[in-house]
Scaffold this motif. Structure first.
Motif, short mmCIF file in Angstrom:
data_model
loop_
_atom_site.label_atom_id
_atom_site.label_comp_id
_atom_site.label_asym_id
_atom_site.label_seq_id
_atom_site.Cartn_x
_atom_site.Cartn_y
_atom_site.Cartn_z
N GLN A 364 4.78 1.55 10.51
CA GLN A 364 4.64 0.31 11.28
C GLN A 364 3.99 0.59 12.65
O GLN A 364 3.21 -0.23 13.15
N LYS A 365 4.30 1.73 13.24
CA LYS A 365 3.65 2.11 14.50
C LYS A 365 2.15 2.32 14.29
O LYS A 365 1.33 1.86 15.10
N LEU A 366 1.79 2.98 13.18
CA LEU A 366 0.38 3.20 12.86
C LEU A 366 -0.33 1.88 12.59
O LEU A 366 -1.47 1.66 13.04
N GLU A 367 0.33 0.97 11.88
CA GLU A 367 -0.25 -0.35 11.62
C GLU A 367 -0.55 -1.08 12.93
O GLU A 367 -1.60 -1.72 13.08
N GLU A 368 0.37 -1.01 13.86
CA GLU A 368 0.18 -1.68 15.15
C GLU A 368 -1.00 -1.06 15.91
O GLU A 368 -1.82 -1.78 16.51
N GLU A 369 -1.12 0.24 15.86
CA GLU A 369 -2.22 0.93 16.53
C GLU A 369 -3.57 0.59 15.91
O GLU A 369 -4.60 0.61 16.58
N MET A 370 -3.57 0.28 14.60
CA MET A 370 -4.81 -0.03 13.89
C MET A 370 -4.98 -1.54 13.68
O MET A 370 -5.82 -1.96 12.87
N ARG A 371 -4.23 -2.34 14.41
CA ARG A 371 -4.17 -3.78 14.15
C ARG A 371 -5.54 -4.44 14.19
O ARG A 371 -5.82 -5.32 13.37
N ASP A 372 -6.42 -4.06 15.10
CA ASP A 372 -7.73 -4.70 15.24
C ASP A 372 -8.85 -3.89 14.59
O ASP A 372 -10.02 -4.13 14.85
N ARG A 373 -8.47 -2.92 13.75
CA ARG A 373 -9.48 -2.09 13.09
C ARG A 373 -9.68 -2.58 11.65
O ARG A 373 -8.90 -3.39 11.12
N ASN A 374 -10.71 -2.08 11.01
CA ASN A 374 -11.06 -2.52 9.65
C ASN A 374 -10.22 -1.76 8.60
O ASN A 374 -10.74 -1.02 7.76
N VAL A 375 -8.91 -1.95 8.66
CA VAL A 375 -7.97 -1.22 7.81
C VAL A 375 -6.95 -2.18 7.22
O VAL A 375 -6.45 -3.06 7.92
N THR A 376 -6.65 -2.01 5.94
CA THR A 376 -5.56 -2.75 5.28
C THR A 376 -4.49 -1.76 4.86
O THR A 376 -4.79 -0.75 4.21
N PHE A 377 -3.25 -2.04 5.23
CA PHE A 377 -2.12 -1.23 4.78
C PHE A 377 -1.44 -1.98 3.62
O PHE A 377 -1.08 -3.14 3.75
N ASP A 438 -3.52 11.88 -2.29
CA ASP A 438 -2.31 12.53 -1.79
C ASP A 438 -2.48 12.76 -0.29
O ASP A 438 -2.70 13.88 0.18
N ALA A 439 -2.40 11.66 0.46
CA ALA A 439 -2.69 11.68 1.90
C ALA A 439 -1.49 12.17 2.70
O ALA A 439 -0.34 12.12 2.22
N PRO A 440 -1.72 12.60 3.95
CA PRO A 440 -0.60 12.95 4.83
C PRO A 440 0.30 11.73 5.06
O PRO A 440 -0.13 10.59 4.92
N ARG A 441 1.53 11.95 5.46
CA ARG A 441 2.46 10.87 5.73
C ARG A 441 2.23 10.33 7.15
O ARG A 441 1.74 11.05 8.03
N PRO A 442 2.64 9.08 7.39
CA PRO A 442 2.46 8.49 8.73
C PRO A 442 3.21 9.24 9.82
O PRO A 442 2.86 9.13 11.00
N LYS A 448 -3.49 9.35 10.73
CA LYS A 448 -4.29 8.55 11.66
C LYS A 448 -5.66 9.18 11.88
O LYS A 448 -6.68 8.48 11.90
N ALA A 449 -5.70 10.50 11.98
CA ALA A 449 -6.98 11.19 12.18
C ALA A 449 -7.91 10.97 11.00
O ALA A 449 -9.13 10.79 11.16
N LEU A 450 -7.34 10.98 9.80
CA LEU A 450 -8.15 10.76 8.60
C LEU A 450 -8.75 9.35 8.60
O LEU A 450 -9.93 9.16 8.29
N ILE A 451 -7.95 8.35 8.94
CA ILE A 451 -8.42 6.97 8.97
C ILE A 451 -9.52 6.82 10.03
O ILE A 451 -10.57 6.18 9.78
N GLU A 452 -9.32 7.42 11.19
CA GLU A 452 -10.32 7.36 12.27
C GLU A 452 -11.65 7.98 11.80
O GLU A 452 -12.73 7.45 12.10
N LYS A 453 -11.56 9.04 11.06
CA LYS A 453 -12.76 9.73 10.58
C LYS A 453 -13.55 8.82 9.63
O LYS A 453 -14.78 8.75 9.71
N ILE A 454 -12.85 8.12 8.75
CA ILE A 454 -13.52 7.22 7.79
C ILE A 454 -14.19 6.08 8.57
O ILE A 454 -15.34 5.70 8.30
N LEU A 455 -13.45 5.49 9.51
CA LEU A 455 -13.99 4.35 10.29
C LEU A 455 -15.20 4.75 11.12
O LEU A 455 -16.11 3.95 11.32
N SER A 456 -15.24 6.00 11.57
CA SER A 456 -16.36 6.44 12.42
C SER A 456 -17.66 6.56 11.64
O SER A 456 -18.74 6.56 12.22
N LYS A 457 -17.55 6.64 10.31
CA LYS A 457 -18.76 6.76 9.48
C LYS A 457 -19.39 5.43 9.17
O LYS A 457 -20.50 5.35 8.67
#
Length: 458
Positions: A364-377, A438-442, A448-457
């Motif tokens: 839930q903390k990660l969701e809040e941090e990514m709230r305005d990003r192009n990510v669906t949890f 088989d992603a890392p746990r929140p 978070k680093a993995l998600i940021e990497k995808i979004l940066s591309k």
């Protein structure tokens, strides 16, 4: 008490059944069907098959003793056709119901009923008649159409009279056998045309019988699914119709076109599953099955398709994600493909899973941090159907955001991705392709680093 020959030869499956606790009601012995007999000279093992949705399914096997004797004891068999196989020269079809006692002698390509029910005696008589043509529709037979066609033309007109002679006390069997007699002759006739022979006829030389096999809608009767060769039969009919067609085609017919040959949905599903082995790539498989997937109406058909799709997938980065589905909190069906366009983070969990609940605050903390990003949890619950209300209450109590889906147990997503333990986190890119299953746990910074990497591309 010294064991009888039959009891010494019983397969383990039957012995285990005999060890079951005694229950009220009729004695279990009264429902026991016993099959015994003499195997062909070189046979070493006999396998017994039941029929499940038009396919033979092994239920027991037993070794043949030094006198070539064998035996099976089947507690409370479901009434219908069964098959005995020595592994060569075709299978022996029998009919079983609770309490039957059957003794037979098996020879290469034939058998004799020595002791048996009226149903098995009647079936044996029919298979003796069918043998006049069926032996010429098997691999290795040297007959050509010059000898086969006259025998087919002699048997086909007899079938109506032979059906009238079917008169056992078992009405259910009588109707099944009459139906099966027509199917058997058609199957044998079609099989002959597709067997290699030293001499092949022109289409103009085919007997008139072949033309009557073709119908606008074939095998509408679900009784075909009680035949252990039904899968082969529908595939054979599909090929036969194209042989008989006068239409010139640019290529093979699609799966969608071929399903139109039949008018029973489960039989259409059987055709689809029998065709799965012909696809060599995931894209071709899913493209062909998509227009007819609604005909995979039984659980076993759906699992066969899932296994075929899974077999063509590598689960590596860049592969398309599996289009799983589930119900959201309002009962609306949501599919994975509905979410394309965003990075999708999937959390497979359950309300009874302690480690899953331990990850929730971090998620839930990660969701809040990514709230305005192009990510669906996406949370995918594997709680059982009986616990659906518990899941709904948990989602509301914990104010879980994102897309929350209910999968009703260990359903397709867990089977497809071989998920044996939860929580499991998976990440997919904006095109719905796998980043990792088989992603890392929140609770770790790596997710978070993995998600940021995808979004940066993007």
């Amino acid at each position: 008490m010294k064991p009888t020959k039959v009891s010494r030869l019983l397969p383990l499956v039957a012995c285990m059944a005999w060890a079951a606790p005694t229950v009220a009601g009729p004695s279990p012995v009264s429902t026991l069907a016993v099959i015994q007999g003499q195997a062909p000279e070189k046979a070493r093992k006999i396998t017994l098959y039941a029929v499940q949705e038009g396919r033979k399914t092994e239920i027991a096997n037993t070794a043949v003793d030094e006198q070539q004797a064998f035996a099976f004891a089947i507690p409370s068999p479901k009434e219908g056709f069964y098959y005995l196989s020595t592994g060569s020269r075709g299978d022996t079809r029998i009919y079983l119901k609770p309490g039957d006692q059957l003794k037979l002698k098996m020879d290469a390509g034939a058998y004799t009923v020595q002791v048996g029910s009226p149903e098995n005696k009647q079936l044996w008589q029919w298979q003796e008649q069918l043998g006049t043509i069926s032996r010429h529709a098997s691999l290795g037979d040297t007959a050509t159409y010059l000898s086969f066609f006259p025998k087919l033309e002699a048997l086909a007109p007899k079938v109506a009279a032979l059906k009238k002679a079917v008169n056992t006390p078992n009405r259910k069997f009588n109707e099944l056998l009459k139906y099966t007699m027509d199917v058997d002759v058609e199957y044998t006739a079609m099989s002959f045309l597709l067997m290699p022979h030293s001499k092949h006829p022109e289409k103009s030389q085919y007997p008139a019988y072949y033309r009557q096999i073709i119908q606008d809608k074939k095998y509408c009767d679900g009784r075909l699914l009680g035949n252990g060769d039904a899968g082969r039969i529908v595939r054979l009919y599909e090929t036969f119709t194209h042989i008989m067609s006068t239409e010139k085609r640019q290529g093979p017919a699609s799966l969608e076109e071929n399903t139109r040959l039949f008018c029973n949905d489960t039989i259409k599903g059987l055709l689809i599953t029998e065709s799965l082995g012909g696809f060599r790539t995931y894209d071709k498989l899913t493209e062909a099955v998509a227009p007819v997937k609604q005909y995979l109406v039984t659980e076993s058909q759906q699992q066969l398709y899932l296994a075929a799709e899974k077999g063509l997938r590598k689960f590596s980065a860049g592969e398309p994600g599996f289009n799983f589905s589930g119900e959201d909190i309002n009962g609306k069906k949501v599919t994975f493909n509905d979410l394309k366009g965003k990075v999708v983070v999937v959390d497979v969990w359950a309300t009874w899973c302690g480690p899953c609940k331990a990850e929730l605050p971090h998620l839930q903390k990660l969701e809040e941090e990514m709230r305005d990003r192009n990510v669906t949890f996406l949370g995918y619950s594997v709680d059982e159907t009986k616990d659906k209300e518990k899941w709904q209450a948990f989602v509301k109590e914990k104010e879980m955001k994102g897309v929350q889906l209910f999968g009703a147990g260990w359903s397709d997503i867990t089977k497809f991705y071989d998920i044996k333990g939860i929580p499991r986190f998976m990440v997919f890119d904006q095109q719905g392709k796998i980043v990792t299953i088989d992603a890392p746990r929140p609770s770790t910074p790596e997710l978070k680093a993995l998600i940021e990497k995808i979004l940066s591309k993007s």
